[in-house]
Design an enzyme around this catalytic site. Structure first.
Site, PDB file in Angstrom:
ATOM      1  N   ASN A   1     -13.315   0.429  -4.689  1.00 16.38           N
ATOM      2  CA  ASN A   1     -14.257   0.756  -5.768  1.00 16.38           C
ATOM      3  C   ASN A   1     -14.138  -0.174  -6.972  1.00 16.38           C
ATOM      4  OD1 ASN A   1     -11.765   1.925  -6.390  1.00 16.38           O
ATOM      5  ND2 ASN A   1     -12.713   3.486  -7.668  1.00 16.38           N
TER       6      ASN A   1
ATOM      7  N   SER B   1      -6.852   7.162  -1.852  1.00 15.37           N
ATOM      8  CA  SER B   1      -7.046   8.601  -1.655  1.00 15.37           C
ATOM      9  C   SER B   1      -5.711   9.353  -1.603  1.00 15.37           C
ATOM     10  CB  SER B   1      -7.809   8.839  -0.361  1.00 15.37           C
ATOM     11  OG  SER B   1      -7.044   8.367   0.728  1.00 15.37           O
TER      12      SER B   1
ATOM     13  N   GLY C   1      -2.143   8.251   0.117  1.00 15.35           N
ATOM     14  CA  GLY C   1      -1.029   8.168  -0.839  1.00 15.35           C
ATOM     15  C   GLY C   1       0.162   8.998  -0.392  1.00 15.35           C
TER      16      GLY C   1
ATOM     17  N   GLU D   1       0.939   2.922 -14.859  1.00  9.88           N
ATOM     18  CA  GLU D   1       0.504   1.543 -14.756  1.00  9.88           C
ATOM     19  C   GLU D   1       0.035   1.056 -16.133  1.00  9.88           C
ATOM     20  OE1 GLU D   1      -1.187   0.163 -11.002  1.00  9.88           O
ATOM     21  OE2 GLU D   1      -2.124   2.128 -10.878  1.00  9.88           O
TER      22      GLU D   1
HETATM   23  P1  NDP Z   1      -8.054   5.011   1.203  1.00 12.06           P
HETATM   24  O1  NDP Z   1      -6.972   5.753   0.542  1.00 12.06           O
HETATM   25  O2  NDP Z   1      -8.334   5.275   2.626  1.00 12.06           O
HETATM   26  O3  NDP Z   1      -7.813   3.427   1.058  1.00 12.06           O
HETATM   27  C1  NDP Z   1      -7.222   2.794  -0.068  1.00 12.06           C
HETATM   28  C2  NDP Z   1      -6.439   1.589   0.408  1.00 12.06           C
HETATM   29  O4  NDP Z   1      -5.377   2.013   1.267  1.00 12.06           O
HETATM   30  C3  NDP Z   1      -7.258   0.599   1.239  1.00 12.06           C
HETATM   31  O5  NDP Z   1      -6.768  -0.702   1.018  1.00 12.06           O
HETATM   32  C4  NDP Z   1      -6.942   1.039   2.653  1.00 12.06           C
HETATM   33  O6  NDP Z   1      -7.188   0.036   3.608  1.00 12.06           O
HETATM   34  C5  NDP Z   1      -5.468   1.351   2.523  1.00 12.06           C
HETATM   35  N1  NDP Z   1      -4.924   2.228   3.533  1.00 12.06           N
HETATM   36  C6  NDP Z   1      -5.577   3.162   4.281  1.00 12.06           C
HETATM   37  N2  NDP Z   1      -4.723   3.775   5.118  1.00 12.06           N
HETATM   38  C7  NDP Z   1      -3.487   3.219   4.900  1.00 12.06           C
HETATM   39  C8  NDP Z   1      -2.186   3.431   5.448  1.00 12.06           C
HETATM   40  N3  NDP Z   1      -1.978   4.352   6.396  1.00 12.06           N
HETATM   41  N4  NDP Z   1      -1.175   2.694   5.000  1.00 12.06           N
HETATM   42  C9  NDP Z   1      -1.361   1.771   4.043  1.00 12.06           C
HETATM   43  N5  NDP Z   1      -2.570   1.510   3.486  1.00 12.06           N
HETATM   44  C10 NDP Z   1      -3.618   2.238   3.901  1.00 12.06           C
HETATM   45  O7  NDP Z   1      -9.350   5.227   0.387  1.00 12.06           O
HETATM   46  P2  NDP Z   1     -10.810   4.811   0.837  1.00 12.06           P
HETATM   47  O8  NDP Z   1     -10.982   3.432   0.352  1.00 12.06           O
HETATM   48  O9  NDP Z   1     -11.107   5.055   2.257  1.00 12.06           O
HETATM   49  O10 NDP Z   1     -11.614   5.875   0.029  1.00 12.06           O
HETATM   50  C11 NDP Z   1     -11.598   7.240   0.472  1.00 12.06           C
HETATM   51  C12 NDP Z   1     -11.482   8.162  -0.684  1.00 12.06           C
HETATM   52  O11 NDP Z   1     -10.341   7.841  -1.469  1.00 12.06           O
HETATM   53  C13 NDP Z   1     -12.631   8.077  -1.660  1.00 12.06           C
HETATM   54  O12 NDP Z   1     -13.727   8.808  -1.230  1.00 12.06           O
HETATM   55  C14 NDP Z   1     -11.980   8.612  -2.895  1.00 12.06           C
HETATM   56  O13 NDP Z   1     -11.970  10.016  -2.856  1.00 12.06           O
HETATM   57  C15 NDP Z   1     -10.570   8.098  -2.823  1.00 12.06           C
HETATM   58  N6  NDP Z   1     -10.366   6.884  -3.596  1.00 12.06           N
HETATM   59  C16 NDP Z   1      -9.824   6.972  -4.830  1.00 12.06           C
HETATM   60  C17 NDP Z   1      -9.671   5.845  -5.589  1.00 12.06           C
HETATM   61  C18 NDP Z   1      -9.092   5.886  -6.943  1.00 12.06           C
HETATM   62  O14 NDP Z   1      -9.291   4.959  -7.711  1.00 12.06           O
HETATM   63  N7  NDP Z   1      -8.346   6.910  -7.287  1.00 12.06           N
HETATM   64  C19 NDP Z   1     -10.079   4.540  -5.123  1.00 12.06           C
HETATM   65  C20 NDP Z   1     -10.622   4.543  -3.800  1.00 12.06           C
HETATM   66  C21 NDP Z   1     -10.733   5.677  -3.088  1.00 12.06           C
HETATM   67  P3  NDP Z   1      -8.609   0.001   4.386  1.00 12.06           P
HETATM   68  O15 NDP Z   1      -9.639  -0.203   3.366  1.00 12.06           O
HETATM   69  O16 NDP Z   1      -8.485  -1.168   5.263  1.00 12.06           O
HETATM   70  O17 NDP Z   1      -8.728   1.309   5.088  1.00 12.06           O
END
Ligand code: NDP
Length: 483
Positions: free
Chosen positions: A150, A227, A231, A460
């Site tokens: 995002n 997410s 996390g 952070e």
């Molecule tokens: P994710 O938590 O799935 O992804 C965030 C990052 O983590 C991406 O780089 C992703 O890689 C990576 N990731 C995913 N699974 C793993 C794992 N098992 N081990 C290590 N890294 C991993 O969020 P999404 O981007 O799919 O978004 C889904 C939801 O998360 C949103 O709808 C929102 O609710 C929340 N979100 C919150 C944010 C915030 O700023 N607080 C930011 C983004 C999302 P990859 O993209 O390759 O899957």
């Protein structure tokens, strides 16, 4: 595939084991490029080279670090128009939002350039005779940085800049949805005076490469934004290796609009907070808590404002809200609209997929009225341009509603009462509080983070970042003279 769509590992651009297409969410016929996916062997190479490079970097004079960070920051600022356009093209935020994000990313680097020169420790006399004590900060080592889609640049940069400033090596895995911004930043970093392997970009899926990265015992610290479920998994992986971890996750932020509020300010805060960045912000105002005395007038104007928002191609000059970032996110948003209706919410406007001149993931901003705070739509993070209005009878009920969530990133109030503003500032159970301001929009020189399920680990940004990116060493020094 040009070498600028590749991973940057051990100082070299490397093709991956596979590649993925990066598609513009405003125009599905526009492929930005095919981007490399790193495999386990390449990740291992990054881990090994990072450890060697970090030792050199930790021993480098601070001016070398300062110059590196300043150069990156200045280039990002100078190129914010061009790189902001790229960012808007791949993520879907409007061009001004993209440009603003790149500019802000540059400011993170220049801010942390200055922080490199502020690395001054403490000293003390010992409680024993003839001994002095000095307390200094040292780098943690190799930091894994995992960023979301995002804010493809900003969230990564507010981790990368302090990591490098405080003498660490970086292995960055960006979200797979936004590789172009990641490669653009890596290209700038790759041209600087830094040891090969100090900064590595490894692109790949979260569940595959990301999981391997966070499980590695060669990582000393993990900084993650994304997410809550991911996390939680990362925290579990980190604990197994006693790896330091910092998590910024979701939220369910509320904006309280009081009966003494300047309603123009309240309206501007609500529209910006709920629909800026297509609602895809961890700081978004997805719950709008409104005092009954101004409820009807405020809601009428909120709906009018949402209806008037121009939804369109992220790069069109008049666009106020770009597309949703992906098909999966759009599907989830539309399901959440249906869920809210089933729970009994009244859809006052928007919430529909719409067509534009190009095929993209466009939806109109949705406002729901008559919602209850215990409904799922007000409990789960939606990450969507969906705002739910909750009517309350008093300031006390508003505060209780704002705090009734398992998250706690930001909370806002619009009021002209100093007493209420002060009370709210003290009693909102969030990491950030906004008075007469949108819940979204933070600075780079002060801490950022939340409570509850929103954050885990040290804050952070600003000087607080050093708590995560450094470790403290206490040295006892005797002159050697017999006492
Ligand atoms: P994710 O938590 O799935 O992804 C965030 C990052 O983590 C991406 O780089 C992703 O890689 C990576 N990731 C995913 N699974 C793993 C794992 N098992 N081990 C290590 N890294 C991993 O969020 P999404 O981007 O799919 O978004 C889904 C939801 O998360 C949103 O709808 C929102 O609710 C929340 N979100 C919150 C944010 C915030 O700023 N607080 C930011 C983004 C999302 P990859 O993209 O390759 O899957």
């Amino acid at each position: 595939m040009s070498n600028l769509n590749q991973n940057f590992i051990a100082g070299e651009w490397l093709a991956g084991a596979g590649e993925i297409a990066n598609i513009n969410p405003s125009d599905l016929s526009d492929t930005i490029g095919n981007f490399a996916q790193a495999d386990g062997e390449q990740l291992q190479r990054a881990l090994d080279s990072a450890a060697t490079a970090q030792r050199e970097w930790a021993g480098a004079g601070l001016e070398r670090r300062y110059n590196l960070l300043m150069a990156i920051g200045n280039e990002l600022i100078a190129r914010c128009e061009e790189l902001g356009t790229l960012l808007a093209r791949e993520e879907g935020k409007t061009q001004p939002e993209g440009k603003g994000e790149v500019y802000r990313s540059g400011q993170f680097f220049t801010y942390y350039a200055a922080e490199t020169l502020r690395q001054i420790g403490d000293n003390a006399d010992s409680v024993r005779d003839g001994i002095e004590v000095d307390v200094r900060r040292e780098p943690v080592g190799t930091v894994a940085i995992i960023s979301p889609w995002n804010f493809p640049l900003a969230t990564a940069v507010w981790k990368i800049a302090p990591a490098l400033a405080f003498g660490n090596a970086v292995i960055w895995k960006p979200a797979n949805l936004v590789p172009a911004s990641a490669v653009a930043l890596a290209e700038i970093i790759s041209r600087q005076d830094l040891p090969a392997g100090l900064f590595n970009l490894v692109m790949g899926s979260g569940g595959g490469l990301g999981q391997q990265l966070v499980e590695s015992p060669q990582i000393d610290a993990i900084s993650f934004t994304g997410s809550v479920p991911v996390g939680r998994g990362i925290a579990q992986a980190a604990v197994g290796n006693f790896t330091r971890v910092q998590l910024e996750m979701g939220s369910k932020n509320a904006l309280a609009v009081m009966d003494d509020a300047n309603l123009d300010i309240a309206l501007a805060c609500a529209l910006n907070g709920a629909f800026g960045g297509t609602g895809q912000k961890c700081t978004a105002s997805s719950r709008i808590v409104v005092h009954k005395n101004v409820h009807d007038y405020f809601v009428e104007n909120l709906v009018a404002g949402a209806r008037n928002m121009v939804v369109g191609h992220a790069l069109d000059a008049g666009t106020q809200m770009g597309p949703v970032s992906s098909e999966a996110q759009l599907r989830q948003n539309l399901e959440n609209v249906e869920l809210a209706k089933k729970e009994g919410a009244e859809l006052l406007c928007g919430g529909e997929r719409v067509e534009r001149a190009t095929e993209g993931y466009f939806m109109t901003p949705a406002v729901f009225g008559g919602t209850q705070n215990d409904w799922r739509v007000n409990r789960e993070e939606l990450f969507a341009p969906i705002a739910c209005v909750i009517k309350v009878d008093s300031y006390e009920e508003a505060l209780a509603t704002v705090n009734d969530t398992r998250f706690g990133l930001t909370a806002g109030i619009v009021t002209s009462s100093l007493a209420r503003a002060s009370h709210f500032r003290r009693n909102a159970k969030t990491g950030c509080v906004m008075i007469n301001l949108p819940t979204a929009g933070t600075d780079y020189h002060v801490p950022f983070g939340g409570r509850g399920e929103s954050s885990y680990g040290p804050r952070e940004q600003g000087q607080y970042a050093k708590e995560f990116y450094t470790t403290v060493k206490t040295a006892y020094i005797s002159s050697g003279d017999p006492a």
